[in-house]
Design a protein around this motif. Structure first.
Motif, mmCIF file in Angstrom:
data_model
loop_
_atom_site.group_PDB
_atom_site.id
_atom_site.type_symbol
_atom_site.label_atom_id
_atom_site.label_comp_id
_atom_site.label_asym_id
_atom_site.label_seq_id
_atom_site.Cartn_x
_atom_site.Cartn_y
_atom_site.Cartn_z
ATOM 1 N N LYS A 109 -35.632 -36.742 -27.871
ATOM 2 C CA LYS A 109 -36.210 -35.418 -27.578
ATOM 3 C C LYS A 109 -37.619 -35.566 -27.015
ATOM 4 C CE LYS A 109 -33.544 -32.592 -30.738
ATOM 5 N NZ LYS A 109 -33.345 -31.226 -30.289
ATOM 6 N N LEU A 110 -38.394 -36.511 -27.546
ATOM 7 C CA LEU A 110 -39.745 -36.776 -27.023
ATOM 8 C C LEU A 110 -39.660 -37.303 -25.592
ATOM 9 C CD1 LEU A 110 -42.823 -37.013 -27.485
ATOM 10 C CD2 LEU A 110 -42.378 -39.338 -28.311
ATOM 11 N N MET A 111 -38.715 -38.191 -25.325
ATOM 12 C CA MET A 111 -38.543 -38.713 -23.969
ATOM 13 C C MET A 111 -38.185 -37.593 -22.995
ATOM 14 S SD MET A 111 -36.584 -42.298 -24.706
ATOM 15 C CE MET A 111 -36.196 -42.579 -22.994
ATOM 16 N N ASN A 112 -37.420 -36.610 -23.447
ATOM 17 C CA ASN A 112 -37.072 -35.486 -22.588
ATOM 18 C C ASN A 112 -38.295 -34.651 -22.223
ATOM 19 O OD1 ASN A 112 -34.380 -36.081 -22.341
ATOM 20 N ND2 ASN A 112 -33.743 -34.763 -24.024
ATOM 21 N N LYS A 113 -39.285 -34.617 -23.102
ATOM 22 C CA LYS A 113 -40.528 -33.891 -22.807
ATOM 23 C C LYS A 113 -41.375 -34.642 -21.784
ATOM 24 C CE LYS A 113 -40.240 -30.701 -26.134
ATOM 25 N NZ LYS A 113 -39.753 -29.404 -25.782
ATOM 26 N N ILE A 114 -41.314 -35.987 -21.826
ATOM 27 C CA ILE A 114 -42.182 -36.822 -21.000
ATOM 28 C C ILE A 114 -41.541 -37.181 -19.657
ATOM 29 C CG2 ILE A 114 -43.337 -39.062 -20.877
ATOM 30 C CD1 ILE A 114 -43.579 -38.927 -23.951
ATOM 31 N N CYS A 115 -40.263 -37.548 -19.670
ATOM 32 C CA CYS A 115 -39.595 -38.059 -18.467
ATOM 33 C C CYS A 115 -38.967 -36.931 -17.663
ATOM 34 C CB CYS A 115 -38.505 -39.059 -18.857
ATOM 35 S SG CYS A 115 -39.145 -40.468 -19.768
ATOM 36 N N LYS A 116 -38.796 -37.183 -16.357
ATOM 37 C CA LYS A 116 -38.167 -36.173 -15.509
ATOM 38 C C LYS A 116 -36.648 -36.179 -15.652
ATOM 39 C CE LYS A 116 -37.909 -39.057 -11.436
ATOM 40 N NZ LYS A 116 -37.916 -39.127 -10.032
ATOM 41 N N ASP A 117 -36.049 -37.357 -15.858
ATOM 42 C CA ASP A 117 -34.606 -37.435 -16.065
ATOM 43 C C ASP A 117 -34.294 -37.134 -17.530
ATOM 44 O OD1 ASP A 117 -34.028 -38.138 -13.449
ATOM 45 O OD2 ASP A 117 -34.213 -40.290 -13.856
ATOM 46 N N GLN A 118 -33.518 -36.101 -17.769
ATOM 47 C CA GLN A 118 -33.185 -35.689 -19.121
ATOM 48 C C GLN A 118 -32.047 -36.552 -19.676
ATOM 49 O OE1 GLN A 118 -34.857 -32.834 -20.779
ATOM 50 N NE2 GLN A 118 -36.178 -33.656 -19.190
ATOM 51 N N ILE A 119 -32.154 -36.877 -20.957
ATOM 52 C CA ILE A 119 -31.081 -37.600 -21.626
ATOM 53 C C ILE A 119 -30.612 -36.785 -22.820
ATOM 54 C CG2 ILE A 119 -31.901 -39.876 -20.926
ATOM 55 C CD1 ILE A 119 -32.894 -40.236 -23.813
ATOM 56 N N ASN A 120 -29.388 -36.986 -23.191
ATOM 57 C CA ASN A 120 -28.824 -36.284 -24.331
ATOM 58 C C ASN A 120 -29.387 -36.914 -25.614
ATOM 59 O OD1 ASN A 120 -27.084 -35.310 -26.389
ATOM 60 N ND2 ASN A 120 -25.531 -34.891 -24.829
ATOM 61 N N PRO A 121 -29.966 -36.131 -26.520
ATOM 62 C CA PRO A 121 -30.515 -36.695 -27.760
ATOM 63 C C PRO A 121 -29.497 -37.419 -28.624
ATOM 64 C CG PRO A 121 -31.331 -34.466 -27.432
ATOM 65 C CD PRO A 121 -30.279 -34.712 -26.390
ATOM 66 N N LEU A 122 -28.209 -37.124 -28.424
ATOM 67 C CA LEU A 122 -27.181 -37.841 -29.177
ATOM 68 C C LEU A 122 -27.187 -39.342 -28.863
ATOM 69 C CD1 LEU A 122 -24.198 -35.360 -28.998
ATOM 70 C CD2 LEU A 122 -25.390 -36.117 -31.052
ATOM 71 N N ILE A 123 -27.692 -39.694 -27.679
ATOM 72 C CA ILE A 123 -27.783 -41.103 -27.318
ATOM 73 C C ILE A 123 -28.705 -41.821 -28.306
ATOM 74 C CG2 ILE A 123 -28.513 -42.716 -25.502
ATOM 75 C CD1 ILE A 123 -25.979 -41.093 -24.884
ATOM 76 N N GLY A 124 -29.774 -41.153 -28.729
ATOM 77 C CA GLY A 124 -30.699 -41.744 -29.687
ATOM 78 C C GLY A 124 -30.072 -42.007 -31.038
ATOM 79 N N SER A 125 -29.091 -41.189 -31.400
ATOM 80 C CA SER A 125 -28.454 -41.383 -32.702
ATOM 81 C C SER A 125 -27.591 -42.634 -32.737
ATOM 82 C CB SER A 125 -27.605 -40.157 -33.072
ATOM 83 O OG SER A 125 -26.467 -40.076 -32.246
ATOM 84 N N ALA A 126 -27.246 -43.167 -31.574
ATOM 85 C CA ALA A 126 -26.409 -44.373 -31.509
ATOM 86 C C ALA A 126 -27.225 -45.648 -31.610
ATOM 87 C CB ALA A 126 -25.598 -44.370 -30.214
ATOM 88 N N GLY A 127 -28.537 -45.555 -31.784
ATOM 89 C CA GLY A 127 -29.400 -46.725 -31.805
ATOM 90 C C GLY A 127 -29.322 -47.564 -33.059
ATOM 91 N N VAL A 128 -28.526 -47.188 -34.016
ATOM 92 C CA VAL A 128 -28.332 -48.007 -35.207
ATOM 93 C C VAL A 128 -27.274 -49.057 -34.898
ATOM 94 C CG1 VAL A 128 -29.069 -46.222 -36.825
ATOM 95 C CG2 VAL A 128 -26.684 -46.354 -36.157
ATOM 96 N N SER A 129 -27.235 -50.109 -35.682
ATOM 97 C CA SER A 129 -26.382 -51.248 -35.322
ATOM 98 C C SER A 129 -24.957 -51.136 -35.863
ATOM 99 C CB SER A 129 -27.024 -52.543 -35.797
ATOM 100 O OG SER A 129 -27.108 -52.548 -37.200
ATOM 101 N N ALA A 130 -24.434 -49.950 -35.985
ATOM 102 C CA ALA A 130 -23.050 -49.766 -36.434
ATOM 103 C C ALA A 130 -22.156 -49.705 -35.199
ATOM 104 C CB ALA A 130 -22.929 -48.492 -37.255
ATOM 105 N N VAL A 131 -21.849 -50.872 -34.646
ATOM 106 C CA VAL A 131 -21.065 -50.942 -33.405
ATOM 107 C C VAL A 131 -19.596 -50.922 -33.740
ATOM 108 C CG1 VAL A 131 -20.515 -52.405 -31.431
ATOM 109 C CG2 VAL A 131 -22.865 -52.187 -32.185
ATOM 110 N N PRO A 132 -18.778 -50.240 -33.036
ATOM 111 C CA PRO A 132 -19.048 -49.205 -32.036
ATOM 112 C C PRO A 132 -19.040 -47.812 -32.643
ATOM 113 C CG PRO A 132 -16.725 -49.739 -31.953
ATOM 114 C CD PRO A 132 -17.346 -50.586 -33.058
ATOM 115 N N MET A 133 -19.071 -47.727 -33.963
ATOM 116 C CA MET A 133 -18.879 -46.429 -34.628
ATOM 117 C C MET A 133 -19.976 -45.432 -34.273
ATOM 118 S SD MET A 133 -16.275 -45.814 -36.219
ATOM 119 C CE MET A 133 -15.909 -44.106 -36.132
#
Length: 179
Positions: A109-133
């Motif tokens: 969400k912070l990156m969406n405020k700063i960057c011009k290309d918007q990303i889905n915040p759900l992408i950030g939730s995948a940053g934990v090492s529970a692959v591929p869950m």
């Protein structure tokens, strides 16, 4: 989110080699953990050892998982395992998982405020090492919100980064507490 660029075969081969070299130079104690992860990637992407890659991805991982479970399980006694320390470790792991997921969403969400290309915040939730869950859950929640919202491949990037980060953290812990 916009479509990801195509990654060339040479990039897919150079990546595990570069990560391994950086790990050897910067954090030698994590090299065995990172090395095995990168060996699997290199075997898959090189296309030279297809039978070995297929065996490692399927039969071997299943055999090793069963043997590891049997070996660890045979040493477990209920009075040693079911105690307050174990429950404390499980609680700390759950808290760390929750903090990691929430921090990833908030950082996106912070990156969406700063960057011009918007990303889905759900992408950030995948940053934990529970692959591929973790990536699958991000994709499923995204699809529930919008049936045209395919996030799986976008989510695998931070998911794999979480695995590499966990392996590096384990290497640091081994270096600090190994002796």
């Amino acid at each position: 989110m916009k479509q990801l660029r195509h990654v060339t075969k040479i990039e897919k081969i150079i990546f595990p080699l570069l990560v391994l070299i950086l790990c050897i130079l910067l954090l030698p104690s994590a090299t065995p953990l990172i090395g095995m992860l990168m060996l699997g990637n290199l075997m898959k992407e090189s296309g030279v050892v297809d039978r070995l890659s297929d065996t490692a991805q399927n039969a071997l991982i299943n055999i090793v998982t069963i043997m590891l479970g049997l070996a660890v399980g045979s040493k477990l006694a209920a009075d040693k395992f079911l105690n307050a320390n174990t429950l404390g470790i499980l609680a700390l792991g759950l808290i760390a998982f929750c903090i990691g997921t929430a921090a990833g969403v908030l950082l996106a969400k912070l990156m969406n405020k700063i960057c011009k290309d918007q990303i889905n915040p759900l992408i950030g939730s995948a940053g934990v090492s529970a692959v591929p869950m973790a990536a699958r859950v991000s994709n499923k929640v995204g699809l529930e919100s919008n049936p045209h919202n395919f996030l799986l491949m976008h989510a695998m990037g931070p998911n794999v980064a979480g695995v590499i980060g966990s392996a590096v953290a384990a290497g640091v812990l081994l270096a600090l507490c190994g002796n």
